[in-house]
Design a protein around this motif. Sequence first.
Motif, PDB file in Angstrom:
ATOM      1  N   SER A  27       0.934  -1.296  -0.034  1.00 17.41           N
ATOM      2  CA  SER A  27       0.009   0.076  -0.159  1.00 17.41           C
ATOM      3  C   SER A  27       0.919   1.443  -0.098  1.00 17.41           C
ATOM      4  O   SER A  27       0.290   2.401  -0.349  1.00 17.41           O
ATOM      5  CB  SER A  27      -1.012  -0.064   1.158  1.00 17.41           C
ATOM      6  OG  SER A  27      -0.284  -0.110   2.527  1.00 17.41           O
ATOM      7  N   ASP A  92      -5.803  -5.030 -10.324  1.00 18.86           N
ATOM      8  CA  ASP A  92      -6.346  -3.380 -10.716  1.00 18.86           C
ATOM      9  C   ASP A  92      -7.679  -3.574 -11.740  1.00 18.86           C
ATOM     10  O   ASP A  92      -8.234  -2.909 -11.874  1.00 18.86           O
ATOM     11  CB  ASP A  92      -5.397  -2.499 -10.918  1.00 18.86           C
ATOM     12  CG  ASP A  92      -4.343  -2.877 -12.271  1.00 18.86           C
ATOM     13  OD1 ASP A  92      -4.812  -4.077 -12.945  1.00 18.86           O
ATOM     14  OD2 ASP A  92      -3.748  -1.997 -12.741  1.00 18.86           O
ATOM     15  N   ASN A  93      -7.448  -4.680 -12.320  1.00 22.09           N
ATOM     16  CA  ASN A  93      -8.503  -4.798 -13.608  1.00 22.09           C
ATOM     17  C   ASN A  93      -8.944  -6.298 -13.431  1.00 22.09           C
ATOM     18  O   ASN A  93      -8.135  -7.178 -13.440  1.00 22.09           O
ATOM     19  CB  ASN A  93      -7.975  -4.625 -15.050  1.00 22.09           C
ATOM     20  CG  ASN A  93      -8.969  -4.616 -16.140  1.00 22.09           C
ATOM     21  OD1 ASN A  93      -9.969  -5.413 -15.931  1.00 22.09           O
ATOM     22  ND2 ASN A  93      -8.661  -4.205 -17.291  1.00 22.09           N
ATOM     23  N   SER A  94     -10.177  -6.489 -13.064  1.00 17.63           N
ATOM     24  CA  SER A  94     -10.679  -7.862 -12.945  1.00 17.63           C
ATOM     25  C   SER A  94     -11.226  -8.581 -14.056  1.00 17.63           C
ATOM     26  O   SER A  94     -11.860  -9.608 -14.000  1.00 17.63           O
ATOM     27  CB  SER A  94     -11.497  -7.971 -11.668  1.00 17.63           C
ATOM     28  OG  SER A  94     -12.566  -7.059 -11.951  1.00 17.63           O
ATOM     29  N   ARG A 105      -1.941  -6.619 -15.705  1.00 18.78           N
ATOM     30  CA  ARG A 105      -2.598  -6.860 -14.463  1.00 18.78           C
ATOM     31  C   ARG A 105      -1.608  -6.599 -13.193  1.00 18.78           C
ATOM     32  O   ARG A 105      -0.842  -7.217 -12.783  1.00 18.78           O
ATOM     33  CB  ARG A 105      -3.325  -8.227 -13.981  1.00 18.78           C
ATOM     34  CG  ARG A 105      -4.309  -8.524 -15.133  1.00 18.78           C
ATOM     35  CD  ARG A 105      -5.474  -7.584 -14.955  1.00 18.78           C
ATOM     36  NE  ARG A 105      -6.613  -8.165 -15.984  1.00 18.78           N
ATOM     37  CZ  ARG A 105      -6.629  -7.482 -17.228  1.00 18.78           C
ATOM     38  NH1 ARG A 105      -5.830  -6.580 -17.759  1.00 18.78           N
ATOM     39  NH2 ARG A 105      -7.807  -7.862 -17.911  1.00 18.78           N
ATOM     40  N   ASN A 106      -1.976  -5.529 -12.627  1.00 15.72           N
ATOM     41  CA  ASN A 106      -1.001  -5.048 -11.193  1.00 15.72           C
ATOM     42  C   ASN A 106      -1.817  -5.437  -9.988  1.00 15.72           C
ATOM     43  O   ASN A 106      -3.285  -5.416 -10.138  1.00 15.72           O
ATOM     44  CB  ASN A 106      -0.837  -3.576 -11.455  1.00 15.72           C
ATOM     45  CG  ASN A 106       0.048  -3.173 -12.588  1.00 15.72           C
ATOM     46  OD1 ASN A 106       1.146  -3.816 -12.910  1.00 15.72           O
ATOM     47  ND2 ASN A 106      -0.460  -2.262 -13.510  1.00 15.72           N
ATOM     48  N   PHE A 107      -1.151  -5.576  -8.930  1.00 16.74           N
ATOM     49  CA  PHE A 107      -1.841  -6.082  -7.890  1.00 16.74           C
ATOM     50  C   PHE A 107      -1.268  -5.251  -6.606  1.00 16.74           C
ATOM     51  O   PHE A 107      -0.104  -4.727  -6.595  1.00 16.74           O
ATOM     52  CB  PHE A 107      -1.700  -7.435  -7.394  1.00 16.74           C
ATOM     53  CG  PHE A 107      -2.189  -8.416  -8.085  1.00 16.74           C
ATOM     54  CD1 PHE A 107      -3.407  -9.172  -8.122  1.00 16.74           C
ATOM     55  CD2 PHE A 107      -1.627  -8.938  -9.429  1.00 16.74           C
ATOM     56  CE1 PHE A 107      -3.784 -10.176  -8.927  1.00 16.74           C
ATOM     57  CE2 PHE A 107      -1.965  -9.656 -10.259  1.00 16.74           C
ATOM     58  CZ  PHE A 107      -3.054 -10.488 -10.161  1.00 16.74           C
ATOM     59  N   THR A 108      -1.931  -4.541  -5.590  1.00 13.79           N
ATOM     60  CA  THR A 108      -1.745  -4.230  -4.557  1.00 13.79           C
ATOM     61  C   THR A 108      -2.141  -4.799  -3.118  1.00 13.79           C
ATOM     62  O   THR A 108      -3.276  -5.134  -3.220  1.00 13.79           O
ATOM     63  CB  THR A 108      -2.288  -2.596  -4.669  1.00 13.79           C
ATOM     64  OG1 THR A 108      -1.686  -1.916  -5.676  1.00 13.79           O
ATOM     65  CG2 THR A 108      -1.594  -1.692  -3.441  1.00 13.79           C
TER      66      THR A 108
END
Length: 109
Positions: A27, A92-94, A105-108
Amino acid sequence: MALLASILIGAGPAKEPGVMKGRVLDSAGQPLAGVEVVADNTLFYNTNAIGVSDAKGFYRIDVSRPKGTWNATAQIKRQVSGKPFTFDLHPDNSQVFAGTDGAVRNFTW
């Protein structure tokens, strides 16, 4: 030229045919290494392609075969009070995507 333009305007990496790629961050925007990223083929049961994020949080997965559409997920494993936990991350985009098109596809966490 398109890659240079996307870097200059901050649009992020361009998608590549047959590849799902992206980055995993915490985060605070710091990279997370060792996160398992899964591309799950939506047409063929239990057909997954798996990658792991590197020290800079980047991953790259070949989704060229089998043909079809893919869904992206990721998991991170951490110890909390001495007990192992697995946390699901969401992209970030499902939206599902065609492997022939590729996706970023990025993840946080």
